[in-house]
Design an enzyme around this catalytic site. Sequence first.
Site, PDB file in Angstrom:
ATOM      1  N   HIS A  96       0.823  -1.220   0.000  1.00 44.22           N
ATOM      2  CA  HIS A  96       0.000   0.000   0.000  1.00 44.22           C
ATOM      3  C   HIS A  96       0.852   1.262   0.000  1.00 44.22           C
ATOM      4  CE1 HIS A  96      -4.002   1.446   0.033  1.00 44.22           C
ATOM      5  NE2 HIS A  96      -4.100   1.794   1.306  1.00 44.22           N
TER       6      HIS A  96
ATOM      7  N   ASN B 209      -8.959   4.516  -1.121  1.00 42.76           N
ATOM      8  CA  ASN B 209      -9.357   5.517  -0.127  1.00 42.76           C
ATOM      9  C   ASN B 209      -8.561   6.814  -0.218  1.00 42.76           C
ATOM     10  OD1 ASN B 209     -11.419   3.988   1.013  1.00 42.76           O
ATOM     11  ND2 ASN B 209     -10.026   2.955   2.419  1.00 42.76           N
TER      12      ASN B 209
ATOM     13  N   ASN C 179      -6.258   7.751   4.282  1.00 43.56           N
ATOM     14  CA  ASN C 179      -7.659   8.151   4.159  1.00 43.56           C
ATOM     15  C   ASN C 179      -7.894   9.648   4.236  1.00 43.56           C
ATOM     16  OD1 ASN C 179      -7.956   5.421   4.117  1.00 43.56           O
ATOM     17  ND2 ASN C 179      -9.256   5.276   5.929  1.00 43.56           N
TER      18      ASN C 179
ATOM     19  N   ASP D 139      -1.099   2.668  -5.295  1.00 37.67           N
ATOM     20  CA  ASP D 139      -1.108   1.242  -5.588  1.00 37.67           C
ATOM     21  C   ASP D 139      -2.440   0.886  -6.249  1.00 37.67           C
ATOM     22  OD1 ASP D 139      -2.170   1.922  -2.915  1.00 37.67           O
ATOM     23  OD2 ASP D 139      -2.723  -0.190  -2.848  1.00 37.67           O
TER      24      ASP D 139
END
Length: 224
Positions: A57, A149, A103, A128
Amino acid sequence: MIKWISNLFSPTKTENNTDCRKSEALEHQKNNIENVSNKFLIIGLGNIGAEYVNTRHNIGFKIVDFLARKESVTFETVKLGTLAKYKFKGRTFVLLKPNTYMNLSGKAVQYWMEKENIPLENILVITDDLNLSFGAIRIRQKGSDGGHNGLKNINLVLNTQNYARFRFGISDEFKKGKQVDYVLGDWDDTEKIALPERLELASEIIKSFGTAGLEITMTTFNGK
């Protein structure tokens, strides 16, 4: 009498000063436009903390870290993230790693766009992508968040989807219900061996975005 007539048709000192100020203002405006068009904000998305450093991530962080090392520049802690700058072919690249966690990435992106006076068309967001095979490249001019997100929050804060994004494939080789573990997991041994070459390619993509433009960069690198 001749001197009086000459003065009558000659510009006054006030007029000269006014013209001078107008000229200086136009030159300043021109320089500002040139500076804006030659400055690019490159945002690598990721999560802060040692436990996330080598996770899939965090490929956005990894790419801008690789480029910073390659260009011998270091990141400094700033408001809402860490920042590094370098110049290449007359362009200034501002590399940003938000420290807001994935986020809430939009807050850092908006702040540094405004702080550095960088227009929307000069930003590139690196993320990613589970829908692409490992190391696959997809560069787009705009688009939806695709369930990511970080992009979702950037779209919300900027109130637009019209900005360039560079998606790096991490594949979807995980068992049902294990997506979070996979995304926040480390690269496997095969991926670790292949990563340096893909990171090198990613650094060339960033340079191309700033020097050749988005259209040429998409044509040159998509699918590689």
